[in-house]
Design a protein around this motif. Structure first.
Motif, short mmCIF file in Angstrom:
data_model
loop_
_atom_site.label_atom_id
_atom_site.label_comp_id
_atom_site.label_asym_id
_atom_site.label_seq_id
_atom_site.Cartn_x
_atom_site.Cartn_y
_atom_site.Cartn_z
N ALA A 206 -36.18 73.63 -53.28
CA ALA A 206 -35.21 74.73 -53.27
C ALA A 206 -33.86 74.27 -52.75
CB ALA A 206 -35.74 75.88 -52.42
N SER A 207 -33.87 73.26 -51.89
CA SER A 207 -32.61 72.80 -51.31
C SER A 207 -31.92 71.72 -52.13
CB SER A 207 -32.86 72.27 -49.88
OG SER A 207 -33.71 71.13 -49.93
N ILE A 208 -32.63 71.11 -53.10
CA ILE A 208 -32.04 70.01 -53.86
C ILE A 208 -31.94 70.32 -55.34
CG2 ILE A 208 -32.83 68.29 -52.19
CD1 ILE A 208 -35.07 67.56 -54.10
N GLU A 209 -32.56 71.39 -55.82
CA GLU A 209 -32.47 71.74 -57.23
C GLU A 209 -32.57 73.24 -57.39
OE1 GLU A 209 -37.03 71.40 -58.74
OE2 GLU A 209 -35.89 69.54 -58.76
N ASP A 210 -32.66 73.69 -58.63
CA ASP A 210 -32.64 75.13 -58.91
C ASP A 210 -34.04 75.73 -58.78
OD1 ASP A 210 -29.96 75.20 -59.32
OD2 ASP A 210 -30.13 74.76 -61.45
N ALA A 211 -34.62 75.69 -57.62
CA ALA A 211 -35.89 76.35 -57.36
C ALA A 211 -35.66 77.47 -56.37
CB ALA A 211 -36.90 75.34 -56.82
N VAL A 212 -36.67 78.27 -56.16
CA VAL A 212 -36.56 79.41 -55.25
C VAL A 212 -37.25 79.06 -53.95
CG1 VAL A 212 -37.17 81.83 -54.90
CG2 VAL A 212 -36.46 81.04 -57.14
N GLY A 213 -36.56 79.25 -52.84
CA GLY A 213 -37.07 78.85 -51.55
C GLY A 213 -37.71 79.97 -50.77
N PHE A 214 -38.08 79.64 -49.54
CA PHE A 214 -38.83 80.54 -48.68
C PHE A 214 -38.07 81.83 -48.38
CE2 PHE A 214 -39.88 81.93 -44.36
CZ PHE A 214 -41.23 82.17 -44.51
N GLU A 215 -36.78 81.74 -48.07
CA GLU A 215 -36.03 82.93 -47.67
C GLU A 215 -35.94 83.94 -48.81
OE1 GLU A 215 -32.31 82.14 -45.86
OE2 GLU A 215 -33.06 80.55 -44.58
N GLU A 216 -35.73 83.42 -50.04
CA GLU A 216 -35.68 84.33 -51.18
C GLU A 216 -37.02 85.04 -51.38
OE1 GLU A 216 -32.69 81.06 -52.19
OE2 GLU A 216 -34.60 81.24 -51.18
N PHE A 217 -38.11 84.26 -51.30
CA PHE A 217 -39.42 84.86 -51.47
C PHE A 217 -39.71 85.89 -50.37
CE2 PHE A 217 -40.93 81.19 -54.15
CZ PHE A 217 -41.32 81.95 -55.23
N TRP A 218 -39.27 85.61 -49.16
CA TRP A 218 -39.54 86.51 -48.04
C TRP A 218 -38.82 87.84 -48.22
CZ3 TRP A 218 -42.86 88.11 -44.99
CH2 TRP A 218 -42.58 88.76 -43.80
N GLU A 219 -37.57 87.80 -48.66
CA GLU A 219 -36.83 89.04 -48.91
C GLU A 219 -37.53 89.87 -49.98
OE1 GLU A 219 -32.83 88.00 -49.79
OE2 GLU A 219 -32.52 87.02 -47.87
N LEU A 220 -38.01 89.19 -51.01
CA LEU A 220 -38.73 89.88 -52.07
C LEU A 220 -40.02 90.49 -51.55
CD1 LEU A 220 -39.13 90.51 -55.10
CD2 LEU A 220 -40.24 88.30 -55.30
N GLN A 221 -40.72 89.74 -50.69
CA GLN A 221 -42.00 90.21 -50.17
C GLN A 221 -41.83 91.45 -49.30
OE1 GLN A 221 -44.55 88.65 -51.32
NE2 GLN A 221 -46.32 88.94 -49.99
N GLU A 222 -40.76 91.54 -48.54
CA GLU A 222 -40.51 92.72 -47.72
C GLU A 222 -40.33 93.96 -48.59
OE1 GLU A 222 -38.03 91.98 -43.96
OE2 GLU A 222 -37.37 90.42 -45.33
N GLN A 223 -39.65 93.79 -49.71
CA GLN A 223 -39.47 94.92 -50.63
C GLN A 223 -40.79 95.29 -51.30
OE1 GLN A 223 -36.50 92.97 -52.87
NE2 GLN A 223 -34.82 93.53 -51.50
N GLN A 224 -41.63 94.29 -51.57
CA GLN A 224 -42.92 94.57 -52.17
C GLN A 224 -43.82 95.33 -51.21
OE1 GLN A 224 -44.41 94.01 -55.16
NE2 GLN A 224 -42.48 93.34 -56.07
N LEU A 225 -43.65 95.13 -49.90
CA LEU A 225 -44.45 95.86 -48.92
C LEU A 225 -44.19 97.36 -49.03
CD1 LEU A 225 -46.40 95.95 -46.54
CD2 LEU A 225 -44.45 95.50 -45.03
N ASP A 226 -42.93 97.76 -49.15
CA ASP A 226 -42.61 99.19 -49.32
C ASP A 226 -43.30 99.75 -50.55
OD1 ASP A 226 -41.05 99.06 -47.10
OD2 ASP A 226 -39.14 99.10 -48.14
N LEU A 227 -43.25 98.99 -51.64
CA LEU A 227 -43.89 99.43 -52.88
C LEU A 227 -45.39 99.59 -52.69
CD1 LEU A 227 -44.02 99.93 -55.95
CD2 LEU A 227 -44.04 97.45 -56.26
N ALA A 228 -46.02 98.62 -52.01
CA ALA A 228 -47.47 98.67 -51.83
C ALA A 228 -47.87 99.84 -50.94
CB ALA A 228 -47.96 97.36 -51.22
N ILE A 229 -47.07 100.15 -49.90
CA ILE A 229 -47.37 101.28 -49.02
C ILE A 229 -47.39 102.57 -49.82
CG2 ILE A 229 -46.48 102.69 -47.11
CD1 ILE A 229 -45.44 100.06 -45.87
N ASP A 230 -46.42 102.72 -50.72
CA ASP A 230 -46.35 103.92 -51.54
C ASP A 230 -47.50 103.97 -52.54
OD1 ASP A 230 -43.75 105.93 -52.62
OD2 ASP A 230 -45.50 105.65 -53.89
N ARG A 231 -47.65 102.89 -53.32
CA ARG A 231 -48.61 102.88 -54.43
C ARG A 231 -50.06 102.90 -53.95
NH1 ARG A 231 -47.79 97.66 -56.54
NH2 ARG A 231 -49.27 97.09 -54.91
#
Length: 413
Positions: free
Chosen positions: A144-169
């Motif tokens: 993620a730091s040397i090429e066009d991949a997705v790193g830990f911070e991006e995944f973590w932000e996404l995961q926090e949003q998925q938690l809200d969705l899972a609580i609702d669903r």
């Protein structure tokens, strides 16, 4: 994360854009450096073909997480670990008054009557747990730091949003079926199907599969539905007789009856939680009820080309209502259906003695823990070459005024 319009010109859903349009707009141009609402891309970009792999990957992620959790958003969030409480109210339990005192009198010269007290019930709840865990390998993080991949911070932000969705669903909007684990055996946050229920519903209605409920299926906290009728919400069901058409007469009758039953002003201090299917029906019924018509000059009547054909002459327009008799309608894709279309939950939006009548109460501060490169727990501590993170919520849906909630179910269009 609910579907919201972005401030970025390429991601504005309100303007008709979609993840596919985003990709089309970026095939040859520079990839924007920032995304909507915190999903930030920190990798470096150029205009080479390889750089757009990241763009494609994240457009896919955007489509995956851009789901609704409208019911979760609609309920008041209360931080009990910071809140100041009034009277005999605690985070885990409260006292409910039942059986109002009778009118007392006496004959001329008679004796002073004995004192009377109202009935008092203590309602207790269990803290429920919602958590999310993410792991990213050290190699993925390096890439993620040397090429066009997705790193830990991006995944973590996404995961926090998925938690809200899972609580609702998987929690708030999850239906109760015959024989489901009862309240004490469920770790997830409690569904509105249990929070807003009645003793008559448990005894005489059927679950979404058409099966009669077992005793205890709709118990909630220390409330035993079969015994504690004082904790009934106003539930209008059709027993085992199937569905009935949602009409203005049915819904207006339900609202009027609930207004007589409830401890809240139904026409001012509540909201309607339902699915998009029922929300559309209610909107149409509201328009019909209010006799909405378009008024325009004949010169405004035109036709529209459809291929080589033309439409009839007239106006293009709509009068879609977002409320019913002033009660806001909140549609959600994760809605509970006891019939052919989604059921209608009536939830209070005001307070009682300074406390929300219905809310999600957080019993402790959200807990987060991280491990991996540069963290207090490193690879030797975990035994894995992975960056890891955990978020934990200890909360519950708390109903402090059962009579202020309602449910209209067993509906068809």
């Amino acid at each position: 994360m609910s579907a919201r319009a972005s401030t970025h010109p390429l991601m504005g859903y309100a303007g008709g854009n979609s993840p596919e349009r985003f990709l089309e707009s970026n095939v040859l141009g520079d990839v924007p450096m920032d995304w909507d609402e915190g999903l930030l891309q920190r990798a470096q970009y150029d205009t080479s073909t390889q750089a757009h792999v990241n763009s494609i990957f994240n457009a896919t992620l955007y489509a995956q997480y851009n789901d609704e959790h409208k019911w979760y958003n609609a309920l008041t969030q209360v931080d009990r670990f910071n809140a100041s409480l009034e009277g005999p109210v605690t985070a885990k339990a409260f006292r409910a008054a039942t059986t109002p005192v009778d009118l007392q009198s006496h004959s001329e010269g008679g004796s002073v009557p004995a004192g009377q007290t109202m009935g008092v019930e203590e309602v207790e709840y269990d803290p429920k747990r919602s958590e999310t865990v993410i792991e990213v390998s050290d190699l993925q993080q390096i890439r993620a730091s040397i090429e066009d991949a997705v790193g830990f911070e991006e995944f973590w932000e996404l995961q926090e949003q998925q938690l809200d969705l899972a609580i609702d669903r998987d929690g708030i909007a999850s239906p109760v079926f015959q024989g489901d684990p009862q309240y004490d055996s469920v770790d997830e946050i409690t569904t509105l199907d249990r929070v807003i229920a009645s003793s008559d519903e448990e005894a005489n209605a059927v679950d979404p599969n058409g099966n009669a409920y077992n005793d205890g299926d709709l118990d909630y906290g220390s409330v035993d539905r079969s015994a504690d009728s004082w904790a009934d919400s106003y539930v209008d069901h059709n027993g085992a007789s199937g569905t009935r058409q949602l009409t203005n007469d049915l819904f207006s009758s339900f609202l009027n009856s609930m207004n007589e039953f409830a401890g809240v002003d139904v026409y001012n201090d509540v909201a309607i939680l339902t699915g998009h299917d029922t929300a559309g029906v209610l909107s149409d019924l509201a328009a019909e009820r209010n006799n909405v018509r378009n008024v325009a000059a004949m010169a405004d009547y035109t036709t529209e080309s459809v291929g080589d054909a033309e439409s009839i002459r007239g106006l293009s327009g709509t009068a879609r209502y977002r409320d019913y008799d002033g009660i806001p309608i909140i549609g959600n894709q994760h809605a509970i259906k006891h019939g052919d279309i989604s059921s209608i939950f009536i939830v209070p939006t005001d307070t009682i003695r300074g406390q929300p009548r219905l809310s999600i109460e957080q019993f402790t501060a959200p807990y987060t823990e991280t491990a991996g490169r540069g963290q207090s727990q490193g690879y030797l501590a975990t035994g894995n070459y992975r960056d890891e993170a955990l978020m934990l919520l200890n909360h519950e849906v708390i109903n402090r005024d059962f009579a202020s909630c309602g449910l209209l179910r067993d509906l068809a269009e």
